[in-house]
Design a protein around this motif. Structure first.
Motif, mmCIF file in Angstrom:
data_model
loop_
_atom_site.group_PDB
_atom_site.id
_atom_site.type_symbol
_atom_site.label_atom_id
_atom_site.label_comp_id
_atom_site.label_asym_id
_atom_site.label_seq_id
_atom_site.Cartn_x
_atom_site.Cartn_y
_atom_site.Cartn_z
ATOM 1 N N GLY A 34 0.847 -1.188 0.000
ATOM 2 C CA GLY A 34 0.000 0.000 0.000
ATOM 3 C C GLY A 34 0.878 1.231 0.000
ATOM 4 N N SER A 35 0.595 2.205 0.865
ATOM 5 C CA SER A 35 1.427 3.404 0.931
ATOM 6 C C SER A 35 2.588 3.231 1.916
ATOM 7 C CB SER A 35 0.580 4.623 1.321
ATOM 8 O OG SER A 35 0.037 4.429 2.620
ATOM 9 N N GLY A 36 2.730 2.018 2.462
ATOM 10 C CA GLY A 36 3.851 1.722 3.349
ATOM 11 C C GLY A 36 5.074 1.354 2.523
ATOM 12 N N GLY A 37 6.017 0.687 3.148
ATOM 13 C CA GLY A 37 7.217 0.249 2.447
ATOM 14 C C GLY A 37 8.402 0.245 3.395
ATOM 15 N N LEU A 38 9.583 0.228 2.827
ATOM 16 C CA LEU A 38 10.814 0.213 3.610
ATOM 17 C C LEU A 38 10.925 1.482 4.449
ATOM 18 C CD1 LEU A 38 13.618 -1.140 4.135
ATOM 19 C CD2 LEU A 38 14.468 0.263 2.257
ATOM 20 N N PHE A 39 11.116 1.332 5.772
ATOM 21 C CA PHE A 39 11.294 2.528 6.600
ATOM 22 C C PHE A 39 12.552 2.493 7.453
ATOM 23 C CE2 PHE A 39 8.742 -0.131 9.420
ATOM 24 C CZ PHE A 39 9.295 0.088 10.672
ATOM 25 N N ALA A 40 13.262 1.376 7.463
ATOM 26 C CA ALA A 40 14.526 1.330 8.208
ATOM 27 C C ALA A 40 15.394 0.206 7.668
ATOM 28 C CB ALA A 40 14.267 1.104 9.692
ATOM 29 N N ASN A 41 16.688 0.418 7.735
ATOM 30 C CA ASN A 41 17.654 -0.618 7.396
ATOM 31 C C ASN A 41 18.576 -0.739 8.597
ATOM 32 O OD1 ASN A 41 19.662 -2.280 6.340
ATOM 33 N ND2 ASN A 41 19.334 -1.479 4.287
ATOM 34 N N LEU A 42 18.460 -1.854 9.318
ATOM 35 C CA LEU A 42 19.181 -2.042 10.569
ATOM 36 C C LEU A 42 20.546 -2.665 10.305
ATOM 37 C CD1 LEU A 42 16.191 -3.369 12.668
ATOM 38 C CD2 LEU A 42 16.944 -1.014 12.359
ATOM 39 N N ARG A 43 21.584 -1.955 10.704
ATOM 40 C CA ARG A 43 22.957 -2.393 10.484
ATOM 41 C C ARG A 43 23.217 -3.734 11.167
ATOM 42 N NH1 ARG A 43 26.811 2.155 12.019
ATOM 43 N NH2 ARG A 43 25.566 3.087 10.385
ATOM 44 N N ASN A 44 23.890 -4.628 10.473
ATOM 45 C CA ASN A 44 24.257 -5.959 10.947
ATOM 46 C C ASN A 44 23.063 -6.885 11.163
ATOM 47 O OD1 ASN A 44 27.024 -5.256 10.969
ATOM 48 N ND2 ASN A 44 26.759 -4.310 12.968
ATOM 49 N N ALA A 45 21.887 -6.533 10.656
ATOM 50 C CA ALA A 45 20.680 -7.379 10.710
ATOM 51 C C ALA A 45 20.508 -8.075 12.061
ATOM 52 C CB ALA A 45 20.695 -8.398 9.574
ATOM 53 N N PRO A 46 20.245 -7.298 13.133
ATOM 54 C CA PRO A 46 20.099 -7.905 14.459
ATOM 55 C C PRO A 46 18.870 -8.816 14.541
ATOM 56 C CG PRO A 46 19.335 -5.641 14.500
ATOM 57 C CD PRO A 46 19.953 -5.878 13.151
ATOM 58 N N THR A 47 18.885 -9.721 15.490
ATOM 59 C CA THR A 47 17.729 -10.575 15.751
ATOM 60 C C THR A 47 16.676 -9.750 16.478
ATOM 61 O OG1 THR A 47 19.130 -12.519 15.907
ATOM 62 C CG2 THR A 47 16.949 -12.676 16.906
ATOM 63 N N LEU A 48 15.447 -9.730 15.964
ATOM 64 C CA LEU A 48 14.361 -8.961 16.568
ATOM 65 C C LEU A 48 13.210 -9.888 16.946
ATOM 66 C CD1 LEU A 48 14.095 -5.930 14.109
ATOM 67 C CD2 LEU A 48 15.323 -6.028 16.282
ATOM 68 N N THR A 49 12.473 -9.498 17.973
ATOM 69 C CA THR A 49 11.244 -10.186 18.357
ATOM 70 C C THR A 49 10.157 -9.133 18.523
ATOM 71 O OG1 THR A 49 11.608 -10.023 20.735
ATOM 72 C CG2 THR A 49 12.569 -11.945 19.618
ATOM 73 N N ALA A 50 8.920 -9.564 18.701
ATOM 74 C CA ALA A 50 7.803 -8.627 18.882
ATOM 75 C C ALA A 50 8.030 -7.720 20.077
ATOM 76 C CB ALA A 50 6.506 -9.395 19.035
ATOM 77 N N SER A 51 8.728 -8.201 21.106
ATOM 78 C CA SER A 51 8.943 -7.369 22.300
ATOM 79 C C SER A 51 9.933 -6.221 22.051
ATOM 80 C CB SER A 51 9.435 -8.238 23.467
ATOM 81 O OG SER A 51 10.687 -8.800 23.180
ATOM 82 N N ASP A 52 10.575 -6.199 20.887
ATOM 83 C CA ASP A 52 11.472 -5.097 20.535
ATOM 84 C C ASP A 52 10.720 -3.886 19.988
ATOM 85 O OD1 ASP A 52 14.011 -6.294 21.151
ATOM 86 O OD2 ASP A 52 13.710 -7.574 19.404
ATOM 87 N N PHE A 53 9.386 -4.004 19.849
ATOM 88 C CA PHE A 53 8.584 -2.937 19.258
ATOM 89 C C PHE A 53 7.561 -2.414 20.251
ATOM 90 C CE2 PHE A 53 10.096 -5.505 15.784
ATOM 91 C CZ PHE A 53 10.489 -4.547 14.863
ATOM 92 N N VAL A 54 7.334 -1.104 20.193
ATOM 93 C CA VAL A 54 6.281 -0.459 20.960
ATOM 94 C C VAL A 54 5.470 0.357 19.962
ATOM 95 C CG1 VAL A 54 5.740 1.216 22.754
ATOM 96 C CG2 VAL A 54 7.693 -0.313 23.039
#
Length: 57
Positions: A34-54
């Motif tokens: 839709g009108s979304g898309g790429l909004f960040a490129n995280l250096r070294n591709a860290p491991t993320l989980t849902a708890s990393d987001f607010v």
């Protein structure tokens, strides 16, 4: 799960853990971002989980 599967599944935030790209899927279950898309490129591709987001409304 592939990126295409994530887009069709209505996922709001999509993370490509191979290259560290973070996407917003604005249109839910419809094809594409839709009108979304790429909004960040995280250096070294860290491991993320849902708890990393607010979500702030």
């Amino acid at each position: 799960m592939s990126g295409n599967d994530l887009l069709r599944g209505g996922t709001g935030i999509v993370y490509d853990s191979v290259n560290g790209e973070l996407f917003y899927n604005q249109n839910g279950i419809a094809a594409g971002f839709g009108s979304g898309g790429l909004f960040a490129n995280l250096r070294n591709a860290p491991t993320l989980t849902a708890s990393d987001f607010v979500v702030v409304a």
